[in-house]
Design a protein around this motif. Sequence first.
Motif, PDB file in Angstrom:
ATOM      1  N   GLU A 265      -9.332  -0.914   2.312  1.00 43.19           N
ATOM      2  CA  GLU A 265      -8.283   0.107   2.359  1.00 43.19           C
ATOM      3  C   GLU A 265      -8.132   0.636   0.944  1.00 43.19           C
ATOM      4  O   GLU A 265      -8.100  -0.138  -0.022  1.00 43.19           O
TER       5      GLU A 265
ATOM      6  N   THR B 249      -9.122 -11.161   5.433  1.00 47.32           N
ATOM      7  CA  THR B 249      -8.537  -9.883   5.047  1.00 47.32           C
ATOM      8  C   THR B 249      -7.357 -10.169   4.137  1.00 47.32           C
ATOM      9  O   THR B 249      -6.487 -10.979   4.464  1.00 47.32           O
TER      10      THR B 249
ATOM     11  N   ASN C 269      -7.888   4.150   5.549  1.00 44.75           N
ATOM     12  CA  ASN C 269      -7.957   2.832   6.193  1.00 44.75           C
ATOM     13  C   ASN C 269      -9.340   2.622   6.787  1.00 44.75           C
ATOM     14  O   ASN C 269      -9.633   3.078   7.893  1.00 44.75           O
ATOM     15  N   CYS C 270     -10.178   1.945   6.032  1.00 41.99           N
ATOM     16  CA  CYS C 270     -11.500   1.531   6.514  1.00 41.99           C
ATOM     17  C   CYS C 270     -11.563   0.010   6.553  1.00 41.99           C
ATOM     18  O   CYS C 270     -12.595  -0.595   6.274  1.00 41.99           O
ATOM     19  N   LEU C 271     -10.430  -0.588   6.894  1.00 42.55           N
ATOM     20  CA  LEU C 271     -10.300  -2.051   6.826  1.00 42.55           C
ATOM     21  C   LEU C 271     -10.881  -2.703   8.082  1.00 42.55           C
ATOM     22  O   LEU C 271     -10.198  -3.424   8.803  1.00 42.55           O
TER      23      LEU C 271
ATOM     24  N   LYS D 153     -16.702   3.096   2.839  1.00 43.86           N
ATOM     25  CA  LYS D 153     -16.265   2.030   1.922  1.00 43.86           C
ATOM     26  C   LYS D 153     -17.209   1.884   0.740  1.00 43.86           C
ATOM     27  O   LYS D 153     -16.806   1.487  -0.355  1.00 43.86           O
TER      28      LYS D 153
ATOM     29  N   VAL E  35      -3.782   7.482   2.356  1.00 44.01           N
ATOM     30  CA  VAL E  35      -4.314   6.135   2.561  1.00 44.01           C
ATOM     31  C   VAL E  35      -5.544   6.213   3.450  1.00 44.01           C
ATOM     32  O   VAL E  35      -5.491   6.724   4.572  1.00 44.01           O
TER      33      VAL E  35
ATOM     34  N   THR F 188       0.833  -1.203   0.000  1.00 45.50           N
ATOM     35  CA  THR F 188       0.000   0.000   0.000  1.00 45.50           C
ATOM     36  C   THR F 188       0.866   1.251   0.000  1.00 45.50           C
ATOM     37  O   THR F 188       0.534   2.244  -0.666  1.00 45.50           O
TER      38      THR F 188
END
Length: 532
Positions: A236, A176, A246-248, A261, A244, A118
């Motif tokens: 992500e 994931t 990050n909604c992981l 997302k 970046v 990433t």
Amino acid sequence: MASFKRLPLNSTIRWLCSRYTTSVTVITRVERGSLACSGHIAQCRFVHSSGTGASQASPNATPQRLPFSRISPEDLTFFRQLLPGRAITDPDMLESCNVDWLKSVRGNSEVLLRPKTTDEVSQILRYCNERNLAVNPQGGNTGLVGGSVPVFDEIVLSTALMNQVLTFDSVSGILTCQAGCVLETLSQYLEERDFIMPLDLGAKGSCHIGGNVSTNAGGLRLLRYGSLRGTVLGLEAVLADGKVLNCLSTLRKDNTGYDLKQLFIGSEGTLGIITAVSILCPRKPKAVNVAFLGCSSFEALLETFRCCRGRLGEILSAFEFLDAACMNLLVKHLKLSNPITESPFYIVIETAGSDAAHDEEKLHNFLEEVMTSSLVTDGTVATEEAKIKALWSLRERITEALTHDGYTYKYDISLPVEKIYQLVTDMREHLGDRAKNVVGYGHVGDGNLHLNITSPSKDPSLLAAIEPYVYEWTSSCQGSISAEHGLGLKKRNYIYYSKSSEAVGLMGDIKAMLDPKGILNPYKTLPDDLHS
């Protein structure tokens, strides 16, 4: 292909397993701007019509190149330092990423970048945004609307080396992984752990999960497990400026603020590049049955679907159809065998559950009902893996068979279920002998028709007869011109048939906010008039 024994037209259902003896309304063109559908006049929205930033250019015309910078020696130096051995300029290696799977769209990119992390994607986009260099994100390049290849000289950013599984929770079933993981590879990984992916596609051997999410791919299991908008728990993404997001998340419930997302699911890489996803995976079913049935009419097929949902209920995982024209292509071009008596329509039904005896009894009762009532004229059932795959190949390999039949015009339409096949019938009548073949197949369970029209070669006059007729027809019935393939390059200017000008304008505002310079996958998804 494995041979199959037929189901008799009586109450005795013979299974292919060791436990048993083996063995609508016609739509007529009224005038430009309206169609008659079910007795009502439905107004259509026309691309570039007055009041929407009108342009006289053909919706199918190649767009004008936007004022992006061109690659310089200094740019190549930067990319080679950032990605040693992974900044590709060899024309032979660039060939495959410049041409789409259908070989209908060709770009002229001079650079292929293959990041692994990433952070590398972030550095690439930050640099490209500062330099005003356009970027074409690319996964498995299996798209059918020209969304995955450059139009001009955009830099191709491939996720192919971002192919690692990051975590898997065997209690919750949450996986994931990086965006470049191939769908079939993930399926194999999960099956070893007694789970499955919630989506299954004919292109599973080469498509990437990031591309699936970016296009909101549907596939064969949507009836059972729903769309990716529900099964993707987090992602992500890297924005145009390199930031970046990050909604992981791996939570099934999270009601804090906007669900960001969802902006990236189905946006085709125009708002950000997805680099990782977390997805909820169901347990692998202990019992799977596949029935391949024949119907004498589409009305009988629809009634079979109604009966199927009532009889099979929670174990029904797929209900697919193909017409006789599709079967003819499978037999002619791929030498596959039709396992049952020739029929105007064919159905593929899959059940998946945890109790084999329970599932077989439910399927037995369903088949007995539809066959004794003559809704189904012939059929066969498979429970063994090899025979299940053979039956599924009759549905999954239609796209392959079409490639051998000439140049193919492909349409991915969402319609009220009862109207699905009427479009095929009307298109055949509309085109007459101008087309070589007009075939229909798809996902009955979610109202998704795949309409395919072949000709000996690319034919502009045939295309002019198909479009905008197919979109007018769809709009008149309140359908969608793209059920699961996205809009890409080919359909971008037809978006107004499915979305209001206000909705499209808001999409443009979101694009301008997240990607002010428009460097991410330009010329895709949104119509040209938003650039004017």
